[in-house]
Design an enzyme around this catalytic site. Structure first.
Site, short mmCIF file in Angstrom:
data_model
loop_
_atom_site.label_atom_id
_atom_site.label_comp_id
_atom_site.label_asym_id
_atom_site.label_seq_id
_atom_site.Cartn_x
_atom_site.Cartn_y
_atom_site.Cartn_z
N GLY A 1 0.83 -1.20 0.00
CA GLY A 1 0.00 0.00 0.00
C GLY A 1 0.86 1.24 0.00
N ASN A 2 0.26 2.37 0.28
CA ASN A 2 1.04 3.60 0.41
C ASN A 2 0.38 4.49 1.45
OD1 ASN A 2 -0.80 5.59 -1.02
ND2 ASN A 2 -0.55 4.02 -2.60
N ARG A 3 1.02 5.62 1.75
CA ARG A 3 0.62 6.43 2.91
C ARG A 3 -0.49 7.44 2.61
NH1 ARG A 3 5.70 9.32 4.50
NH2 ARG A 3 4.38 10.25 6.08
N SER A 4 -1.01 7.43 1.41
CA SER A 4 -2.02 8.44 1.08
C SER A 4 -3.28 8.25 1.93
CB SER A 4 -2.39 8.33 -0.41
OG SER A 4 -3.39 9.26 -0.69
#
Ligand code: CTP
Length: 411
Positions: A210-213
């Site tokens: 995933g990512n931090r957005s």
């Protein structure tokens, strides 16, 4: 748009609920836009946030009763001179007193003397909000032309959740400013699709990349567009923040799901803003059973393959099908030995073929999860750029819509 070019004289009424602390951010947003704000709390509200906080943030003396500074007749003057009254949070008791026309503290006096737009942002427990008495008071106020924003659905004071959460300060500001002089409803009737959040690429049923957005910038884009009159569809990838009412929300998890939804909802949209952080790579073969570790293996390899570039695909479809669409991309860049942030951004704009690219310079304590952002907005035709210095995500969103509107006017 939902800022006002006029410097307004605003009364911020604060009711006695725990959400009073959020009104400090609301006050900050209004002051940032250059408005003069007088805060009028109720006596109960002062249990949550004291007068000193309101005085320091607003730059004006603060009182909850009509018995202070009587020579200035504040109970009449404040309401008469206001261009806008915002009540946030509006408690069940405050809605009741306002609906009855009570005048038993300074705020209710202000409400009776004000002849400007009045906007209530209720916050209370779900049972109190849905109670027939509260709903009748809301209906009474609305029948008099008062704007009562529906509370958001989400986590309440305790562990429970439901309808009753105060909307985010950006949403309240957008709606309230949109009520003054009819606001700049310059996107009225325009249909826009926005993506927000970050996609997940599954490795196995319990693990993903995933990512931090968090989706904050995408939500700010949706709220500001709605306040400016647009019909908004927000495609949310793993966004757990509350989404304001009045926006059509589609939830997705993975890149392929986001692609499917944005292609479908975007076909008839006049603007598409790809604010979501879409994974650039996905797992070549997702395991449909949980990957177990074995004693013999000290490492495992994960093969990744490039994902479809949705932004590029949207541009290709728009060009092939001659759709009248403004397409906006986002990019996170750092300068390096080969090029500056702006040069990287300009090259990306050409590669993607979109009309606008919003370039975030990463690594400056801005971006993921923060309330502020800073960016360079690059346009393709004519080739130009404008810098938006550190500001709220709402203000940046409005600057983006300003550019989109210029493109609408040209097409
Ligand atoms: N995007 C997309 N589909 C992808 C990846 C990204 O539509 N598979 C969109 C994003 O929503 C964003 C823009 O493309 O609007 C970002 O482009 P990208 O090339 O991923 O740029 P960066 O994230 O900045 O990464 P990099 O410079 O490494 O390419």
């Amino acid at each position: 748009m939902a800022t006002s070019s006029r410097h307004l004289n605003i009364v911020l009424g604060v009711g006695g609920g725990i959400a009073a602390y959020k009104s400090a951010s609301l006050l900050r947003l209004l002051k940032e836009q250059g408005h003069d704000v007088h805060v009028v709390p109720t006596v109960a509200a002062l249990n949550f946030v004291g007068a000193a906080t309101w005085e320091a943030l607003s730059g004006h003396p603060v009182s909850a009763t009509v018995w202070e500074n009587v020579d200035e007749v504040p109970h009449v003057r404040l309401g008469q001179e206001a261009d806008l009254v915002i009540v946030a949070p509006a408690t069940a008791d405050l809605l009741s007193r306002a609906a009855q026309g009570s005048a038993n503290d300074l705020l209710t006096n202000v409400l009776l003397t004000a002849r400007c737009p009045v906007v209530f942002a209720p916050a209370m427990h779900t049972e109190m909000w849905t109670h027939a008495a509260t709903q009748k008071n809301v209906a009474t106020l609305r029948s008099r032309g008062v704007v009562v924003i529906d509370p958001a659905v989400g986590r309440l004071t305790g562990a429970d959740s439901g309808a009753g959460r105060i909307p985010e300060p950006e949403e309240i500001v957008s709606i309230a400013l949109g009520c003054v002089d009819g606001g700049d409803r310059d996107l009225i009737g325009r249909s826009v699709v926005i993506t927000a959040g970050g996609t997940r690429e599954y490795i196995d049923p319990v693990r993903f990349i995933g990512n931090r957005s968090t989706g904050k910038q995408g939500i700010a884009l949706a709220v500001t567009a709605a306040a400016r009159g647009a019909n908004v569809t927000l495609i949310c990838a793993n966004v757990s923040l509350p989404i304001p009412t009045g926006i059509t929300v589609v939830h997705v998890e993975t890149g392929p799901e986001l692609r499917e939804q944005v292609l479908a909802h975007g076909r008839n949209a006049e603007a598409i803003v790809m604010a979501a952080a879409v994974a650039d790579f996905t797992v070549t073969s997702e395991s449909f059973t949980k990957i177990k570790k074995s004693d013999s293996e000290q490492s495992i390899s994960l093969e990744l393959v490039k994902t479809a570039d949705i932004l590029k695909e949207l541009v290709t479809r728009r060009n092939n099908e001659h759709l009248r669409q403004v397409i906006v991309g986002f990019a996170a860049e750092t300068g390096d030995a080969s090029a500056t942030v702006l040069e990287h951004g300009q090259a990306k704009l050409d590669r993607k073929g979109c009309d606008l690219l919003v370039v975030n310079e990463v690594g400056k304590n801005l971006g993921f999860g923060t309330d502020d952002n800073a960016a360079v907005i690059i346009t393709r035709e004519p080739r130009a750029h404008c810098e938006v210095a550190r500001t709220s995500k709402s203000n940046l969103a409005n600057s983006i819509w300003d550019e989109v509107r210029i493109h609408f006017e040209r097409s």
